[in-house]
Each structure stands twice: as structure tokens, then as C-alpha cells.
Scaffold this motif. Sequence first.
Motif, PDB file in Angstrom:
ATOM      1  N   LEU A 146      20.280 -15.381  31.419  1.00 44.58           N
ATOM      2  CA  LEU A 146      21.391 -15.207  32.330  1.00 44.58           C
ATOM      3  C   LEU A 146      20.544 -16.031  33.445  1.00 44.58           C
ATOM      4  O   LEU A 146      19.678 -16.537  33.489  1.00 44.58           O
ATOM      5  CB  LEU A 146      21.317 -13.420  32.677  1.00 44.58           C
ATOM      6  CG  LEU A 146      21.556 -12.299  31.590  1.00 44.58           C
ATOM      7  CD1 LEU A 146      21.665 -11.236  32.289  1.00 44.58           C
ATOM      8  CD2 LEU A 146      23.286 -12.978  31.224  1.00 44.58           C
ATOM      9  N   SER A 156      35.333 -10.995  35.599  1.00 50.19           N
ATOM     10  CA  SER A 156      34.608 -10.152  34.607  1.00 50.19           C
ATOM     11  C   SER A 156      35.430  -9.019  34.058  1.00 50.19           C
ATOM     12  O   SER A 156      36.296  -8.433  34.912  1.00 50.19           O
ATOM     13  CB  SER A 156      33.349  -9.592  35.266  1.00 50.19           C
ATOM     14  OG  SER A 156      33.443  -8.567  36.314  1.00 50.19           O
ATOM     15  N   GLN A 212      34.247  -5.072  32.673  1.00 53.09           N
ATOM     16  CA  GLN A 212      33.099  -4.325  32.567  1.00 53.09           C
ATOM     17  C   GLN A 212      33.414  -2.824  32.187  1.00 53.09           C
ATOM     18  O   GLN A 212      34.195  -1.999  32.983  1.00 53.09           O
ATOM     19  CB  GLN A 212      32.407  -4.371  33.986  1.00 53.09           C
ATOM     20  CG  GLN A 212      31.881  -5.476  34.495  1.00 53.09           C
ATOM     21  CD  GLN A 212      31.506  -5.331  35.851  1.00 53.09           C
ATOM     22  OE1 GLN A 212      30.462  -4.636  36.244  1.00 53.09           O
ATOM     23  NE2 GLN A 212      32.187  -6.064  36.836  1.00 53.09           N
ATOM     24  N   VAL A 263      29.481  -5.901  29.683  1.00 54.33           N
ATOM     25  CA  VAL A 263      29.952  -7.068  30.425  1.00 54.33           C
ATOM     26  C   VAL A 263      30.500  -8.160  29.638  1.00 54.33           C
ATOM     27  O   VAL A 263      29.816  -8.572  28.751  1.00 54.33           O
ATOM     28  CB  VAL A 263      29.063  -7.527  31.418  1.00 54.33           C
ATOM     29  CG1 VAL A 263      29.695  -8.482  32.390  1.00 54.33           C
ATOM     30  CG2 VAL A 263      28.523  -6.291  32.213  1.00 54.33           C
ATOM     31  N   GLU A 275      32.336 -11.682  30.570  1.00 54.64           N
ATOM     32  CA  GLU A 275      32.761 -12.631  31.761  1.00 54.64           C
ATOM     33  C   GLU A 275      33.031 -14.028  31.299  1.00 54.64           C
ATOM     34  O   GLU A 275      32.873 -14.481  30.403  1.00 54.64           O
ATOM     35  CB  GLU A 275      31.643 -12.654  32.768  1.00 54.64           C
ATOM     36  CG  GLU A 275      30.109 -13.185  32.210  1.00 54.64           C
ATOM     37  CD  GLU A 275      29.033 -13.091  33.050  1.00 54.64           C
ATOM     38  OE1 GLU A 275      29.050 -13.906  33.949  1.00 54.64           O
ATOM     39  OE2 GLU A 275      28.314 -12.537  33.098  1.00 54.64           O
ATOM     40  N   HIS A 307      25.726  -8.514  27.889  1.00 51.38           N
ATOM     41  CA  HIS A 307      26.623  -9.590  28.580  1.00 51.38           C
ATOM     42  C   HIS A 307      27.140 -10.658  27.408  1.00 51.38           C
ATOM     43  O   HIS A 307      26.267 -10.869  26.535  1.00 51.38           O
ATOM     44  CB  HIS A 307      25.787 -10.140  29.450  1.00 51.38           C
ATOM     45  CG  HIS A 307      25.259  -9.587  30.537  1.00 51.38           C
ATOM     46  ND1 HIS A 307      24.093  -8.819  30.405  1.00 51.38           N
ATOM     47  CD2 HIS A 307      25.788  -9.622  31.814  1.00 51.38           C
ATOM     48  CE1 HIS A 307      23.878  -8.167  31.670  1.00 51.38           C
ATOM     49  NE2 HIS A 307      24.859  -8.733  32.690  1.00 51.38           N
TER      50      HIS A 307
END
Length: 489
Positions: free
Chosen positions: A157, A290, A292, A311, A313, A342
Motif C-alpha cells: 500500500l 472506494s 468498503q 476495501v 478502490e 484491499h
Amino acid sequence: MSHVTARPHAIGIPMDRIDGAQKVTGTATYAYEWPLDQPVYLYPLQSTIASGRVTGVDSALAEAEPGVLAVLSHLNAPTLTRPDDPELAVLQSDEVAWRGQFIGAIVAESLETARRAAGLVRVDYESRPPDVVLRADRDDLYSPVHAATFGTGGGELQDGSPADSVLGDVDTALAASPTMVDTTYSTPMYHNNPMEPHTAVVTWLNGELLVRCSTQGVSLSQALISGVLGLEPGRVRVVSPHVGGAFGSKVYPHAYAVLAAMAARIVRRPVKFTLTRQQMFALVGYRPASIQRIRLGAGRDGRLTALAHDVIEQTAKAKGYAEQVGVCSRMMYAAPHRRTTHRLAPLDVPVPTIMRAPGEAQGMYALESAMDEMAIACGLDPVEFRIRNEPEVHPESGLPFSSRHLTDCLREGARRAGWEHRDPTPGRAARGAGWWAPAWPSRRIPPPASPATRPPSGSARTAATRCGSPPPTWAPAPGRRSPRSPRTR
């Protein structure tokens, strides 16, 4: 580099800002305002499609326009040494990855001539159907890889964190929880558009490059610009004495600086290039949208038993960018079973970038909204529910906190707001009533400083910028206590 002496005696004393008089009188010199001898001006050509390739560039009318010095495109642009970075690899191929991408440039004796000539260039395309919709059910979602520091650092990230984390058995714990909340939140794209547009004023002299630009990180700009152009870092100097706002969009040196450097090398004169307000929406990044999904499980005592923060995105197909949206859920509240994930959705859109509390801004909104909903489901006051789930140590690593005063803040905030006197019925408050306990990490990195070569002792030289206020360009001498930054007025 700036040279400012540390002043330990200044702690707690109101002081005038170093650059205050210049800014309030309008005499501070920003990047585009630097006086140059015989500068020329650049105006970019941007793609009008979101996906495809350029099949033809007819620049005959533009080249015939009086005052035009050069027309750049992928057909005649200099070869860069780092074409692996699609955002900085300006004019290195005929591919179009998003609408508004640079596909050429006009260099002329005046900005007005360059802009007029840009309208005379005819560009033909082979267009592909654009893919620009963020959905949670896409079949091409992928886990981010090597996204830290825009791909220049380790980590999955942007902040260097791993993309996923897991502790315990979240699904089993959720299924066994007497109370559960399962909800999905979304956040939109959010564009940086500071008062001072992104600017590069570029001069080549004896094989060395001087870039005057508006940047939040002169050292990072120097490293990446020199790498793209195949120069030793010592042959590139980046100057940015004042920054007229940024919100994160000036951390990374976007393609406009590289394009200006290419143009200046071709015409052998200083080049001035500033983006228009409209161009900034496609060329300097934005906060990515995003989706979530947050699931919380709690026991009958109102203590969390499980927490999952998943998540999705958006990012650009041209270059992956992954914000730490779910990382806040790794440290805010105690729960024995926990998971964060993610995933990126690659779209035909411009490359995102940092914008004001990147990741945490979106993640804290979703987590704290879910905590409010869970408090209601448990029949607990939102403040009490958060205090009840305050961790004694970091929930994932088990390490002690150096300091953590969230419960103190919650109690004091509730007292000052008269929280106990509110109508707790959801939807009954005239102006809305809710609670949010956001947090932002306190990160520290080594400064690019060097010892001073002249008196007085106790000073240092460092490359630093500060948006809207004077840069903290001092450091204490070895053995001295680090003073606080002087208060300004």
C-alpha cells in the motif's frame, strides 16, 4: 536548500512568519513568476478519448503559425530512460490510457500563440470502449503490489503497509455473534485543486537542469526527474521556495515537469509551463473512489468479537496506486478476530495520488459510521461503546502504544458538546447527532539534512517545503534538545 538557525529561546513566544510580509504584500515569488531571459511557453495537447491509440498527428498548420518553435508528439519526442513508469513516460508511445493524457505539446514565443497553435493540430485515434465504472462485482480485482511511495519503496500500500491482515477466524466469530452489523459504504473521487496551479519553469545550462516548480518534496522530485531523464541527481536542481497549496497533489512530480524538461532541451531555451484549472483534473491526481464493506460482531456485553474491513478502490490501468483505506481498522478498536483486505479495480482513468489524509480519510469515515450503527444495534451510547472497545495494546501487533488518549478525548468532547442532554433517538436531532473518532498516524522519516558549513553552531541545512507556511528548515546540533517549531501569527 534553506539555512535557518535553531532558536531554542523562541519556544512559546509569538513570532512573525519568516515569509509573512512577502505573502501579505504579494511580493513572494512563486514558481511561474520567476523572471527569465527570453523564456518560451508550452501548451499541452491532451487526448480526447479515454482508451485507444493515436493513429495520426497533423501539425502542419500549427508549425506554420508565427511564433511557434516546436510541436512535440510521440513521433519526435526524445527517448526517456524510465519508460516503465507510464505516468512519467511522456510521449513515449501512441497508447492512450485516460482522457486528458498528454499526447503532445506546442512550444511558442508566447502563451497565447502556443494555445492557439494547439487548436490547429489534428489528431486521429483508434478508440477502444472505455472502462470507467467502479463496481464491487468486477472480475478483474487484484491485490496491490509494490505501490508504496508511488512504486519507489517497499510495501503493497502507499504507506508501505501490507494489503491484507488477518487475526483469528473472522467468519466463524461473526456467525456466532449475538449482534452483527454488515454494511457497505462508498466514497467518490475527490480532486486536489489548490490555489496555485501545478507549474514547471525549466532551464538547461551546460548539461544540467534547473527546475523551478511547486512541489511538496524537492528531494523526491529531484530523484524521479533525474531518473526519467537519465541524469545524475547532482545534475538536477529543484527550487520551490513557496507552495501555493497542494493537498498532497504536489508530493509526486507529475508528467508536466518531464514534458517541460523535454521541450526545453529541444528548443534550447527556458520553458515556462503551468496547467490550467481544467487541465489539473486529468493530470495531477485525485483521491480514488472506494467501496468498503464493514462487518462487526459483538457479544451481549457490547464488546466487539469480530471486525472485517474489506476495501475495493479504483486505480488507473496505466499505473497502480493503492491507498491504506482499511489500515485504520487495524488499530482503532479491540476485537480478537479481525481482517482487513484491499483490492484494486483497474480503470481507464487518470492516475490517483495523495490527497489530505490519504486512505485514513475514507477508511475512518466508513469504520466510524459502522461503529455508530453497531452502538445502536447493541443499545449502547456511541461514546460508551467506543470506550468499551478501547484496546490496551495494539490490537494486531500486541505492542504498547507510546501514547493514546482516545478515551480522554471522547469523554472531554462529550462533556463540551453537552452529549448527555441530546435526544438519542436516531433521526430526531434537528442538526444531526453522531460521533466520530478519527485518527491520523504520526509518521517520522529522516530529513535530508547536512551539517552547516558556517557559524553559528547548532544549525543545519536541509531541503524541505511547507505548504502555506515557512518551512521548518532547521535541525538542532548534536547533543542539543530539539526545540519546538516557533509559534507563528
